[in-house]
Design a protein around this motif. Structure first.
Motif, PDB file in Angstrom:
ATOM      1  N   TYR A   8       0.809  -1.212   0.000  1.00  0.00           N
ATOM      2  CA  TYR A   8       0.000   0.000   0.000  1.00  0.00           C
ATOM      3  C   TYR A   8       0.847   1.270   0.000  1.00  0.00           C
ATOM      4  CZ  TYR A   8      -4.544  -2.223   0.655  1.00  0.00           C
ATOM      5  OH  TYR A   8      -5.701  -2.936   0.471  1.00  0.00           O
ATOM      6  N   GLN A   9       2.108   1.136   0.309  1.00  0.00           N
ATOM      7  CA  GLN A   9       2.969   2.320   0.367  1.00  0.00           C
ATOM      8  C   GLN A   9       3.527   2.669  -1.015  1.00  0.00           C
ATOM      9  OE1 GLN A   9       2.273   3.246   3.343  1.00  0.00           O
ATOM     10  NE2 GLN A   9       1.573   1.167   3.780  1.00  0.00           N
ATOM     11  N   VAL A  10       3.201   1.866  -2.038  1.00  0.00           N
ATOM     12  CA  VAL A  10       3.741   2.079  -3.380  1.00  0.00           C
ATOM     13  C   VAL A  10       3.070   3.255  -4.083  1.00  0.00           C
ATOM     14  CG1 VAL A  10       3.957   1.054  -5.675  1.00  0.00           C
ATOM     15  CG2 VAL A  10       4.420  -0.320  -3.641  1.00  0.00           C
ATOM     16  N   SER A  11       1.776   3.408  -3.879  1.00  0.00           N
ATOM     17  CA  SER A  11       0.997   4.397  -4.626  1.00  0.00           C
ATOM     18  C   SER A  11       0.439   5.463  -3.700  1.00  0.00           C
ATOM     19  CB  SER A  11      -0.145   3.701  -5.363  1.00  0.00           C
ATOM     20  OG  SER A  11      -1.010   4.643  -5.960  1.00  0.00           O
ATOM     21  N   SER A  12       0.267   6.661  -4.234  1.00  0.00           N
ATOM     22  CA  SER A  12      -0.347   7.727  -3.443  1.00  0.00           C
ATOM     23  C   SER A  12      -1.853   7.552  -3.351  1.00  0.00           C
ATOM     24  CB  SER A  12      -0.019   9.094  -4.043  1.00  0.00           C
ATOM     25  OG  SER A  12      -0.590   9.227  -5.332  1.00  0.00           O
ATOM     26  N   VAL A  72      -3.051   0.685  -6.399  1.00  0.00           N
ATOM     27  CA  VAL A  72      -2.150  -0.445  -6.212  1.00  0.00           C
ATOM     28  C   VAL A  72      -2.942  -1.735  -6.045  1.00  0.00           C
ATOM     29  CG1 VAL A  72      -1.959  -0.218  -3.694  1.00  0.00           C
ATOM     30  CG2 VAL A  72      -0.104  -1.260  -4.990  1.00  0.00           C
ATOM     31  N   VAL A  73      -4.092  -1.658  -5.393  1.00  0.00           N
ATOM     32  CA  VAL A  73      -4.925  -2.840  -5.200  1.00  0.00           C
ATOM     33  C   VAL A  73      -5.426  -3.362  -6.545  1.00  0.00           C
ATOM     34  CG1 VAL A  73      -7.034  -3.743  -4.145  1.00  0.00           C
ATOM     35  CG2 VAL A  73      -5.632  -2.084  -2.912  1.00  0.00           C
ATOM     36  N   GLU A  74      -5.932  -2.467  -7.379  1.00  0.00           N
ATOM     37  CA  GLU A  74      -6.455  -2.886  -8.676  1.00  0.00           C
ATOM     38  C   GLU A  74      -5.360  -3.526  -9.528  1.00  0.00           C
ATOM     39  OE1 GLU A  74      -7.505  -0.449 -12.509  1.00  0.00           O
ATOM     40  OE2 GLU A  74      -9.214  -0.313 -11.113  1.00  0.00           O
ATOM     41  N   ALA A  75      -4.198  -2.873  -9.596  1.00  0.00           N
ATOM     42  CA  ALA A  75      -3.110  -3.406 -10.418  1.00  0.00           C
ATOM     43  C   ALA A  75      -2.628  -4.756  -9.896  1.00  0.00           C
ATOM     44  CB  ALA A  75      -1.952  -2.408 -10.438  1.00  0.00           C
ATOM     45  N   TYR A  98     -17.197  12.844  -8.683  1.00  0.00           N
ATOM     46  CA  TYR A  98     -17.017  14.132  -8.009  1.00  0.00           C
ATOM     47  C   TYR A  98     -16.569  13.976  -6.551  1.00  0.00           C
ATOM     48  CZ  TYR A  98     -19.913  15.309 -12.039  1.00  0.00           C
ATOM     49  OH  TYR A  98     -20.419  15.418 -13.312  1.00  0.00           O
ATOM     50  N   GLN A  99     -16.464  12.741  -6.090  1.00  0.00           N
ATOM     51  CA  GLN A  99     -15.972  12.493  -4.741  1.00  0.00           C
ATOM     52  C   GLN A  99     -14.466  12.257  -4.786  1.00  0.00           C
ATOM     53  OE1 GLN A  99     -17.655  13.063  -2.178  1.00  0.00           O
ATOM     54  NE2 GLN A  99     -19.616  12.011  -2.038  1.00  0.00           N
ATOM     55  N   GLY A 100     -13.800  12.503  -3.680  1.00  0.00           N
ATOM     56  CA  GLY A 100     -12.360  12.307  -3.612  1.00  0.00           C
ATOM     57  C   GLY A 100     -11.980  10.845  -3.472  1.00  0.00           C
ATOM     58  N   ARG A 101     -10.679  10.605  -3.410  1.00  0.00           N
ATOM     59  CA  ARG A 101     -10.143   9.255  -3.267  1.00  0.00           C
ATOM     60  C   ARG A 101      -9.350   9.148  -1.969  1.00  0.00           C
ATOM     61  NH1 ARG A 101      -7.004   9.814  -8.783  1.00  0.00           N
ATOM     62  NH2 ARG A 101      -6.575  11.745  -7.663  1.00  0.00           N
ATOM     63  N   VAL A 102      -9.217   7.944  -1.478  1.00  0.00           N
ATOM     64  CA  VAL A 102      -8.417   7.708  -0.275  1.00  0.00           C
ATOM     65  C   VAL A 102      -6.950   7.714  -0.685  1.00  0.00           C
ATOM     66  CG1 VAL A 102      -7.867   6.089   1.569  1.00  0.00           C
ATOM     67  CG2 VAL A 102     -10.248   6.398   0.832  1.00  0.00           C
ATOM     68  N   ARG A 103      -6.192   8.662  -0.156  1.00  0.00           N
ATOM     69  CA  ARG A 103      -4.790   8.816  -0.514  1.00  0.00           C
ATOM     70  C   ARG A 103      -3.899   8.366   0.636  1.00  0.00           C
ATOM     71  NH1 ARG A 103      -4.604  11.936  -5.218  1.00  0.00           N
ATOM     72  NH2 ARG A 103      -2.356  12.021  -5.008  1.00  0.00           N
ATOM     73  N   ASN A 104      -2.645   8.082   0.325  1.00  0.00           N
ATOM     74  CA  ASN A 104      -1.694   7.630   1.344  1.00  0.00           C
ATOM     75  C   ASN A 104      -1.164   8.836   2.108  1.00  0.00           C
ATOM     76  OD1 ASN A 104       0.438   6.611   2.841  1.00  0.00           O
ATOM     77  ND2 ASN A 104       1.062   5.182   1.258  1.00  0.00           N
ATOM     78  N   PRO A 105      -1.492   8.975   3.388  1.00  0.00           N
ATOM     79  CA  PRO A 105      -1.051  10.148   4.141  1.00  0.00           C
ATOM     80  C   PRO A 105       0.463  10.203   4.328  1.00  0.00           C
ATOM     81  CG  PRO A 105      -2.053   8.547   5.610  1.00  0.00           C
ATOM     82  CD  PRO A 105      -2.300   8.067   4.216  1.00  0.00           C
ATOM     83  N   LEU A 106       1.152   9.064   4.176  1.00  0.00           N
ATOM     84  CA  LEU A 106       2.606   9.039   4.348  1.00  0.00           C
ATOM     85  C   LEU A 106       3.342   9.690   3.176  1.00  0.00           C
ATOM     86  CD1 LEU A 106       3.235   5.482   5.818  1.00  0.00           C
ATOM     87  CD2 LEU A 106       2.873   7.631   7.033  1.00  0.00           C
TER      88      LEU A 106
END
Length: 612
Positions: A232-236, A241-244, A323-331
């Motif tokens: 999960y740390q690979v993508s922002s 990353v899950v789909e790929a 129009y909704q946002g996405r869950v992004r990696n806070p790190l």
């Protein structure tokens, strides 16, 4: 956003570079809205161009100035706001091709690989023959209807199914959160994948770790949980990353299953499928109800996993979810994207209704061609292998593949068994971690975190970390009285509990989509009837399981009979509860459909061959 009610943000997006990134290809989310505002309108009013459609191959987010949008009035033409604020008016985005939006159902198929497709149904077929295959077919088709109905609300409003449930009552997200933890909090798929690998490698003796003897499969299972967390740390953008990852593993597992079936010649077993007709609706004598309910739940993904369809399509950008946002990696230091609490809706103009018809067709085709066809092909081929080489086997599914099937197939066949089994189990564990964390983060956020000022991305990341640590603790600390059961015990427990929670959310989704959506967005009557069936289907087997489990625990009179007659006193009370719930769901949906009839003059424009 354009003021033209027949237009949509993105109507004039004609050029974009094809470079791939964590964002949607060629789209800078921070400036997408501004670029759309400035672009001239033109092109097809309903269907997206190839350039525009390709934006969905990543995840596409088009931010709007939420506060400046008009609020939807409380009228028959818009969703009932229930216990929540007003929806904001925006136009439904133009409709992409099915090939542009493949993703959510592929993840769902990955979640099915190591459960129903590889374990439960091959084991059931080996034990009871092709006479149980009817239940697999019914389970897959039933889940198709339930899953697409779970997508309906998000497609129409951009809100998650958990926000929709919260509009009915604040307690529903918490209930499903607890049910999800009980059903998916057991890392049986990681444990199963580890058992496969250590068995093949001959690593059976305990390993000393800090002076403590630990089974090798436990160490490998822990390592797999760590790999899931690290990925999960690979993508922002967490979803990307899950789909790929899932699509890549799917190719390996499905091609492996095809090769295995043809190398072994087991495809000849398909000649026995005529038993489906002669045995339809019959349960084999002495069948384990927990195992059978688990099979029904996992004739697909099952249970808490299915609720993720709503969230994955929001992340992908389907419909109003664009129009909704996405869950992004806070790190990674990225700015969070807003998930608007009260979502969006659209005016029932002719163009918007044609777009709705197109989107609904695309959503169903994506799920049908990816999830349903993938399951029917992959699972059936693996069932032929199990039926040919282990007919009458009473061992658990993992042992059946490793010790009954693989030794009979020679080097190539045995290697294919190991490959398919390991990849399928690990793919499912990955999808389960993703599904549980995404669902639970959204449920906690909508029920409490938003008002507390929390950020959804941070909630997601923390739950991901906690859930992976929880899995590690369970793997390392799982001791007597269940130690001798092996990893498959985890799977049966999780599957049976998954089947139990499908009953309430199926009934709830039916009520929600008929009573809270306007006429032009509601399911048609054939789909309403199909949801009655689904609710009754899962409810019936849930009552059987609960009654028999209570009886096994010593509760007097709790036994439930498959024919209802012959149940104990407590069993009859359970059946009565089933009838009450089912009657309520039917009556409420019938009343809502009748009340909405002829309330939106343009509703007929939203109907197409795929709407019912």
């Amino acid at each position: 956003m354009t003021d033209d009610p027949d237009g949509a943000p993105g109507d004039a997006l004609e050029e974009a570079p094809d470079d791939a990134s964590d964002e949607a290809p060629g789209v800078d989310p921070s400036s997408a809205a501004d670029r759309t505002e400035a672009a001239p309108t033109g092109g097809d009013d309903v269907y997206a161009s190839d350039v525009e459609g390709r934006q969905y191959r990543g995840t596409w987010y088009l931010p709007l100035d939420y506060e400046s949008l008009d609020e939807a009035p409380e009228s028959d033409e818009y969703p009932d706001r229930g216990d929540g604020g007003a929806f904001r008016l925006a136009d439904l985005p133009r409709v992409p091709k099915v090939s542009h939006v493949v993703g959510p159902s592929a993840i769902m198929l990955g979640a099915s690989l190591g459960s129903g497709e590889t374990l439960f149904w091959p084991a059931l077929t080996a034990q009871y023959g092709w006479g149980v295959y009817w239940a697999f077919l019914v389970g897959v088709l039933t889940q198709f209807v339930v899953n697409t109905e779970l997508q309906r609300w998000t497609l129409a409003t951009g809100e998650s199914v958990f926000r929709a449930f919260a509009r009915l009552h604040d307690g529903w997200p918490w209930l499903f959160l607890v049910g999800g933890l009980l059903s998916l909090g057991w890392p049986g798929w990681a444990a199963g994948a580890a058992q496969v690998a250590t068995t093949v490698l001959g690593l059976q003796g305990p390993v000393a770790v800090a002076g403590v003897a630990v089974a090798p499969w436990k160490l490998l299972a822990v390592a797999l949980m760590v790999v899931v967390w690290l990925s999960y740390q690979v993508s922002s953008v967490m979803y990307n990353v899950v789909e790929a990852f899932q699509i890549g593993l799917l190719f390996v597992a499905v091609l492996g299953a095809l090769a295995l079936a043809f190398v072994t010649g087991s495809v000849t077993e398909l000649a026995n499928l005529d038993a489906v007709v002669s045995e339809f609706g019959r349960l084999p004598p002495g069948i384990d109800i927990a195992l059978f309910l688990g099979g029904l739940a996992f004739a697909g993904a099952g249970g808490y996993l299915n609720l993720s369809q709503s969230l994955w399509m929001r992340e992908k950008g389907y419909g109003m979810g664009n129009y909704q946002g996405r869950v992004r990696n806070p790190l990674r230091g990225d700015e969070p994207e807003p998930i608007q609490r009260d979502g969006f809706t659209f005016r029932p103009t002719e163009t918007n209704l044609e777009r709705w018809r197109g989107w609904w067709r695309v959503v169903q085709l994506e799920h049908l061609l990816t999830f349903v066809v993938g399951l029917l092909v992959g699972a059936t081929l693996l069932m032929t292998v199990a039926a040919r080489y282990t007919s009458g086997s009473q061992t658990d599914a993992i042992r059946m593949w490793l010790f009954d099937v693989a030794p009979q197939l020679g080097a190539v066949g045995g290697a294919l068994v190991v490959l398919v089994l390991f990849v399928a189990l690990f793919t499912t564990e990955y999808a389960i971690v993703e599904s549980f964390v995404r669902n639970s983060a959204d449920a906690v956020f909508e029920a409490y975190g938003r008002e507390a000022g929390w950020d959804l991305s941070t909630v997601f990341w923390r739950l991901l970390t906690v859930f992976c640590l929880w899995g590690i603790v369970i793997i390392l600390g799982f001791t007597a009285p269940f130690e001798g059961q092996g990893p498959f015990f985890f799977l049966v427990v999780g599957a049976a509990l998954s089947g139990l929670i499908m009953w309430p959310y199926t009934a709830l989704t039916l009520v929600m989509n008929t009573s809270r959506l306007p006429e032009h967005l509601q399911p048609g009557w054939p789909r309403v009837v199909a949801m009655w069936w689904a609710s009754g289907f899962y409810g019936y087997f849930s009552v059987l399981l609960v009654g028999r489990t209570l009886a096994d625990l010593g509760v007097a009179g709790a036994l439930t009979s498959a024919t209802v007659l012959g149940s104990g006193p407590v069993g009859y009370l359970l059946w009565a509860a089933f009838v009450v719930v089912q009657a309520y769901a039917v009556a409420r949906s019938v009343g809502a459909k009748r009340a909405a009839a002829d309330t939106v003059p343009t509703a007929a424009a939203s109907r197409g061959p795929f709407d019912d």
